[in-house]
Design a protein around this motif. Structure first.
Motif, PDB file in Angstrom:
ATOM      1  N   ARG A 240       4.015   4.115 -10.654  1.00 40.75           N
ATOM      2  CA  ARG A 240       5.137   4.128 -10.406  1.00 40.75           C
ATOM      3  C   ARG A 240       5.612   3.660  -9.111  1.00 40.75           C
ATOM      4  NH1 ARG A 240       4.771   8.571 -13.814  1.00 40.75           N
ATOM      5  NH2 ARG A 240       4.649  10.299 -12.195  1.00 40.75           N
ATOM      6  N   ASN A 241       4.661   4.128  -8.236  1.00 37.64           N
ATOM      7  CA  ASN A 241       5.045   3.605  -6.648  1.00 37.64           C
ATOM      8  C   ASN A 241       4.891   2.183  -6.726  1.00 37.64           C
ATOM      9  OD1 ASN A 241       5.556   5.982  -5.697  1.00 37.64           O
ATOM     10  ND2 ASN A 241       3.261   6.336  -5.180  1.00 37.64           N
ATOM     11  N   GLN A 242       3.936   1.440  -7.381  1.00 38.56           N
ATOM     12  CA  GLN A 242       3.888  -0.106  -7.496  1.00 38.56           C
ATOM     13  C   GLN A 242       5.080  -0.640  -8.060  1.00 38.56           C
ATOM     14  OE1 GLN A 242       0.232   0.108  -9.590  1.00 38.56           O
ATOM     15  NE2 GLN A 242      -1.073  -0.810  -8.039  1.00 38.56           N
ATOM     16  N   HIS A 249      10.521  -5.365  -3.209  1.00 39.74           N
ATOM     17  CA  HIS A 249      10.122  -6.787  -2.854  1.00 39.74           C
ATOM     18  C   HIS A 249      10.976  -7.969  -3.455  1.00 39.74           C
ATOM     19  CE1 HIS A 249       7.209 -10.090  -1.768  1.00 39.74           C
ATOM     20  NE2 HIS A 249       7.698 -10.684  -3.168  1.00 39.74           N
ATOM     21  N   PHE A 250      11.526  -7.529  -4.413  1.00 39.41           N
ATOM     22  CA  PHE A 250      12.666  -8.579  -5.153  1.00 39.41           C
ATOM     23  C   PHE A 250      14.184  -8.191  -4.801  1.00 39.41           C
ATOM     24  CE2 PHE A 250       8.907  -9.710  -7.544  1.00 39.41           C
ATOM     25  CZ  PHE A 250       8.935 -11.186  -7.204  1.00 39.41           C
ATOM     26  N   TYR A 389       1.765 -10.814  -7.757  1.00 38.36           N
ATOM     27  CA  TYR A 389       2.386 -11.335  -8.752  1.00 38.36           C
ATOM     28  C   TYR A 389       2.048 -12.934  -8.628  1.00 38.36           C
ATOM     29  CZ  TYR A 389       6.058 -12.387  -5.392  1.00 38.36           C
ATOM     30  OH  TYR A 389       6.687 -13.061  -4.539  1.00 38.36           O
ATOM     31  N   PHE A 390       2.188 -13.700  -9.901  1.00 38.11           N
ATOM     32  CA  PHE A 390       2.073 -14.987  -9.566  1.00 38.11           C
ATOM     33  C   PHE A 390       3.413 -15.669  -9.727  1.00 38.11           C
ATOM     34  CE2 PHE A 390      -1.856 -13.473 -11.911  1.00 38.11           C
ATOM     35  CZ  PHE A 390      -2.814 -14.280 -11.086  1.00 38.11           C
ATOM     36  N   LEU A 403      -0.228 -16.866  -5.663  1.00 35.99           N
ATOM     37  CA  LEU A 403      -0.451 -15.286  -5.832  1.00 35.99           C
ATOM     38  C   LEU A 403       0.091 -14.535  -4.777  1.00 35.99           C
ATOM     39  CD1 LEU A 403      -1.620 -13.193  -7.731  1.00 35.99           C
ATOM     40  CD2 LEU A 403      -3.773 -13.476  -6.481  1.00 35.99           C
ATOM     41  N   ARG A 404       1.098 -13.806  -4.770  1.00 35.44           N
ATOM     42  CA  ARG A 404       1.597 -12.980  -3.804  1.00 35.44           C
ATOM     43  C   ARG A 404       1.453 -11.545  -3.861  1.00 35.44           C
ATOM     44  NH1 ARG A 404       7.327 -15.700  -1.925  1.00 35.44           N
ATOM     45  NH2 ARG A 404       6.671 -14.451  -0.272  1.00 35.44           N
ATOM     46  N   LYS A 405       1.553 -10.867  -2.718  1.00 32.17           N
ATOM     47  CA  LYS A 405       1.556  -9.385  -2.671  1.00 32.17           C
ATOM     48  C   LYS A 405       2.880  -8.988  -2.728  1.00 32.17           C
ATOM     49  CE  LYS A 405      -0.802  -5.538  -0.535  1.00 32.17           C
ATOM     50  NZ  LYS A 405      -0.643  -4.731  -2.047  1.00 32.17           N
TER      51      LYS A 405
END
Ligand code: F6P
Length: 406
Positions: A240-242, A249-250, A389-390, A403-405
């Motif tokens: 859930r934290n992810q 991030h977005f 994510y890609f 590929l980004r964190k």
């Protein structure tokens, strides 16, 4: 002597909700990158501009409604004249974005647009599910805001039926390309003269066109913690934290479309994103993006599989791509449905700048292999992390894979 600039009319042909406007926008956007001046002339835009009353009701499209037929002829004439004026000035490609399904209407186009060649681009899509989803998207447009969603759907489907009724086969079109807009496949091509820009346009028509796809895997699930396959577990606290980290991030990136599977772990991963974008994002949960069905091994850990089904464990290790779980799937058998999910997502998101797919380990491997060349036998080993994510871009002029964190 100065050379004459090549010019072209493109007349779209097809029922409403077949993807014509998306194709038109794709041609415009791509060719404009090379400073080719492209104009889109949409009958609907002219209609909304010159008729102040709401024209969303189906009766306006009834071929027996003489008054409405005359009005629509007038709209088409205005649009044709504007397209012609554009090419007579400095425009290079004029796209007539309208149904143009009757022979009579195409005759009118041919009679009035005699100064440059006309390429007819016929858009077809026989997929009932896609049609239903496209209609649902159309009925969210402002012109249907007065009606409840069900009434809007009925009315729009009636509109399509009216067009179906007057649809004449396109054998009259000398320069024609017929396109399956879901699969970006050319179904028929009849080109008798050298048309300007046609080589590029044809390549565009058959290319999957992804401006920015963010391909994400769900965060940690309760099953991931125990190394179990399949099931429908929800996210752990870490997962859930992810999901929140992904959403943060977005921030600032418009995401008009988010696609997930129908499984809890991807739905929960999308929750914070959707929560923060209420009313600005359309979410579709597709079964096509559900994780590989591990059949008889559902719920097992990998070591339980080794102990309880050593035969299967060995067969899988020997050829992971072709191995099919009894009662379930394998990479090889899930490929078609995952690719169909990608086509659906691209189709529904139209020409959107950004889209996101939240999938699973095996599903995301298949999606990646659709964009990047990977040998089939390597696909089941692609690393699909849960905190990165890609970012994928795939257009005619740019291919990006990063590929980004988050
Ligand atoms: O372990 C998580 C998971 O998504 C399982 O549900 C699925 O069976 C597996 O990954 C697919 O990956 P692999 O083919 O490497 O086992």
């Amino acid at each position: 002597m100065a050379r004459r600039t090549p010019k072209l009319y493109i007349a779209m042909v097809g029922l409403p909700a077949m993807g014509k406007s998306t194709v038109a926008a794709k041609i415009k956007e791509n060719l404009e990158k090379d400073d080719i001046r492209v104009g889109i002339f949409n009958n609907g835009d002219v209609r909304r501009r010159i008729i102040p009353q709401n024209t969303s009701q189906a009766s306006f499209y009834d071929p027996d409604n003489a008054e409405a037929v005359a009005l629509r002829e007038h709209i088409a004439a205005v649009n044709i004249a504007e397209a012609k004026a554009f090419l007579s000035a400095d425009g290079e490609i004029a796209i007539l974005d309208a149904a143009n399904v009757s022979r009579k209407r195409r005759d009118t186009l041919r009679q009035r647009l005699t100064n440059y060649p006309i390429l007819f681009v016929e858009c077809v899509n026989d997929d009932p599910e896609l049609l239903a989803l496209s209609v649902a998207r159309k009925t969210k447009l402002p012109e249907f805001s007065q009606q409840d969603p069900e009434a809007a759907r009925v009315s729009f489907e009636q509109r399509i039926d009216y067009y179906r009724y007057i649809y004449d086969p396109t054998d009259d079109a000398r320069e024609l390309v017929r396109l399956d807009t879901l699969n970006n496949r050319i179904l028929a091509e009849r080109i008798s003269v050298a048309l300007p820009y046609y080589g590029r346009i044809r390549d565009l028509l058959v290319s999957d066109w992804i401006k920015n796809l963010f391909l994400v895997r769900h965060g940690e699930s309760a099953y991931n913690l125990e190394n179990r396959m399949g099931g429908d577990a929800g996210l752990t606290e870490k997962g859930r934290n992810q999901a929140w980290a992904l959403s943060r991030h977005f921030i600032g990136t418009p995401l008009p479309y988010i696609f997930t599977s129908t499984r809890r772990r991807t739905l929960e991963m999308a929750e914070p994103l959707l929560e923060m974008r209420k009313g600005q994002t359309t979410h579709h949960a597709f079964k096509e993006f559900d994780e590989i069905d591990v059949g008889a091994c559902d719920g097992m850990t990998y070591s339980e599989m080794e102990q309880q089904r050593p035969d299967l464990f060995a067969a899988r290790a020997a050829n992971k791509y072709d191995f099919v779980y009894p009662g379930g799937e394998g990479y090889t058998t899930m490929a078609a449905r995952v690719y169909r999910g990608v086509k659906k997502a691209i189709y529904l998101s139209g020409n959107s700048e950004y889209i996101m797919i939240i999938g699973h380990q095996a599903v995301n491997r298949m999606i990646l292999s659709d964009f990047l060349f990977r040998r089939a036998e390597d696909v089941p080993y692609i690393f699909i992390p849960q905190d990165k994510y890609f970012h994928i871009v795939s257009t005619q002029t740019k291919k990006l894979f990063e590929l980004r964190k988050f």
